[in-house]
Design a protein around this motif. Structure first.
Motif, short mmCIF file in Angstrom:
data_model
loop_
_atom_site.label_atom_id
_atom_site.label_comp_id
_atom_site.label_asym_id
_atom_site.label_seq_id
_atom_site.Cartn_x
_atom_site.Cartn_y
_atom_site.Cartn_z
N VAL A 23 0.84 -1.21 0.00
CA VAL A 23 0.00 0.00 0.00
C VAL A 23 0.87 1.26 0.00
CG1 VAL A 23 -1.71 1.33 1.31
CG2 VAL A 23 -1.96 -1.14 1.07
N THR A 24 1.95 1.24 0.77
CA THR A 24 2.86 2.38 0.81
C THR A 24 3.43 2.65 -0.58
OG1 THR A 24 3.44 1.92 3.10
CG2 THR A 24 4.96 3.30 1.86
N TYR A 25 3.83 1.59 -1.25
CA TYR A 25 4.37 1.73 -2.61
C TYR A 25 3.29 2.24 -3.57
CZ TYR A 25 6.35 0.51 -7.12
OH TYR A 25 6.80 0.56 -8.41
N ALA A 49 -10.42 -1.48 4.50
CA ALA A 49 -10.74 -0.36 5.40
C ALA A 49 -9.96 -0.48 6.71
CB ALA A 49 -12.24 -0.33 5.67
N ARG A 50 -9.90 -1.69 7.26
CA ARG A 50 -9.14 -1.89 8.50
C ARG A 50 -7.66 -1.59 8.30
NH1 ARG A 50 -11.75 -6.89 8.54
NH2 ARG A 50 -13.74 -6.70 9.56
N LEU A 51 -7.10 -2.09 7.19
CA LEU A 51 -5.69 -1.86 6.90
C LEU A 51 -5.40 -0.37 6.74
CD1 LEU A 51 -2.84 -2.91 6.18
CD2 LEU A 51 -3.61 -3.06 3.81
N LEU A 52 -6.20 0.33 5.94
CA LEU A 52 -5.97 1.76 5.71
C LEU A 52 -6.12 2.57 6.99
CD1 LEU A 52 -7.79 2.21 2.28
CD2 LEU A 52 -5.32 2.15 2.70
N LEU A 53 -7.10 2.24 7.80
CA LEU A 53 -7.28 2.96 9.06
C LEU A 53 -6.10 2.72 10.00
CD1 LEU A 53 -9.11 4.80 10.68
CD2 LEU A 53 -10.28 2.78 11.55
N THR A 54 -5.64 1.49 10.06
CA THR A 54 -4.47 1.17 10.89
C THR A 54 -3.24 1.92 10.40
OG1 THR A 54 -5.35 -1.02 11.39
CG2 THR A 54 -2.99 -0.70 11.71
N LEU A 61 0.20 6.72 6.37
CA LEU A 61 -0.56 7.32 5.28
C LEU A 61 -1.16 8.65 5.72
CD1 LEU A 61 -2.66 4.29 3.94
CD2 LEU A 61 -0.58 5.23 2.95
N SER A 62 -1.33 9.53 4.77
CA SER A 62 -2.10 10.76 4.96
C SER A 62 -3.41 10.57 4.22
CB SER A 62 -1.36 11.95 4.36
OG SER A 62 -0.10 12.09 4.92
N ARG A 63 -4.46 11.24 4.67
CA ARG A 63 -5.72 11.12 3.96
C ARG A 63 -6.43 12.46 3.94
NH1 ARG A 63 -9.81 7.71 7.95
NH2 ARG A 63 -10.07 9.38 9.46
N ARG A 64 -7.25 12.61 2.92
CA ARG A 64 -8.10 13.80 2.83
C ARG A 64 -9.47 13.35 2.33
NH1 ARG A 64 -8.90 16.28 -2.14
NH2 ARG A 64 -7.71 15.33 -3.83
N GLN A 65 -10.48 14.03 2.81
CA GLN A 65 -11.85 13.68 2.47
C GLN A 65 -12.32 14.51 1.27
OE1 GLN A 65 -14.71 14.30 5.64
NE2 GLN A 65 -15.78 12.44 5.07
N LEU A 66 -12.99 13.86 0.35
CA LEU A 66 -13.53 14.57 -0.81
C LEU A 66 -14.80 15.31 -0.42
CD1 LEU A 66 -13.04 11.97 -3.68
CD2 LEU A 66 -11.61 13.92 -3.08
N THR A 76 0.97 8.24 0.66
CA THR A 76 2.04 7.86 1.58
C THR A 76 2.54 9.09 2.31
OG1 THR A 76 2.69 6.06 0.14
CG2 THR A 76 4.32 6.79 1.73
N ASN A 77 2.69 8.97 3.62
CA ASN A 77 3.21 10.05 4.45
C ASN A 77 4.74 9.94 4.44
OD1 ASN A 77 3.82 11.95 6.34
ND2 ASN A 77 2.72 10.97 8.02
N ILE A 78 5.36 10.67 3.54
CA ILE A 78 6.81 10.56 3.34
C ILE A 78 7.58 10.98 4.59
CG2 ILE A 78 8.74 11.42 1.95
CD1 ILE A 78 6.73 11.75 -0.32
N SER A 79 7.02 11.84 5.41
CA SER A 79 7.72 12.33 6.59
C SER A 79 7.60 11.39 7.79
CB SER A 79 7.23 13.73 6.96
OG SER A 79 5.86 13.69 7.25
N SER A 80 6.93 10.25 7.63
CA SER A 80 6.77 9.30 8.73
C SER A 80 8.12 8.71 9.15
CB SER A 80 5.83 8.16 8.32
OG SER A 80 5.82 7.15 9.30
N GLU A 81 8.38 8.74 10.45
CA GLU A 81 9.62 8.16 10.96
C GLU A 81 9.65 6.64 10.81
OE1 GLU A 81 10.40 9.49 14.92
OE2 GLU A 81 10.32 11.60 14.36
#
Length: 90
Positions: A23-25, A49-54, A61-66, A76-81
């Protein structure tokens, strides 16, 4: 970052499961909906849905609502440690 370097970095990351790595890729260069991710993984909607929420809660991951207030787009949240891919992209 080229795709081969990204895949290598993700594959060597002990913080990610195989599904999280995929998913990250998949969400690295473009925002994707949960439906897109489900088709990519060949999974049913509740499991995706469970995987994406986790992954969102972990900060992978970053998300935005339409505007329809129902659909989220994930990237992908590139700044994630946990991902540790920011160093290569700089």
């Amino acid at each position: 970052m080229d795709k081969l370097s990204l895949l290598e970095k993700l594959a060597l990351n002990n913080n990610l499961s195989k599904s999280e790595m995929n998913v990250t890729y998949y969400c690295y260069e473009q925002e994707r909906s949960s439906k897109d991710v489900a088709m990519y993984l060949s999974w049913k909607a509740p499991n995706v849905a469970r995987l994406l929420l986790t992954m969102f809660n972990k900060g992978l991951l970053s998300r935005r609502q339409l505007e329809d207030k129902k659909t989220y787009l994930y990237s992908t949240n590139i700044s994630s440690e946990l991902l540790d891919i920011k160093k290569i992209s700089d």
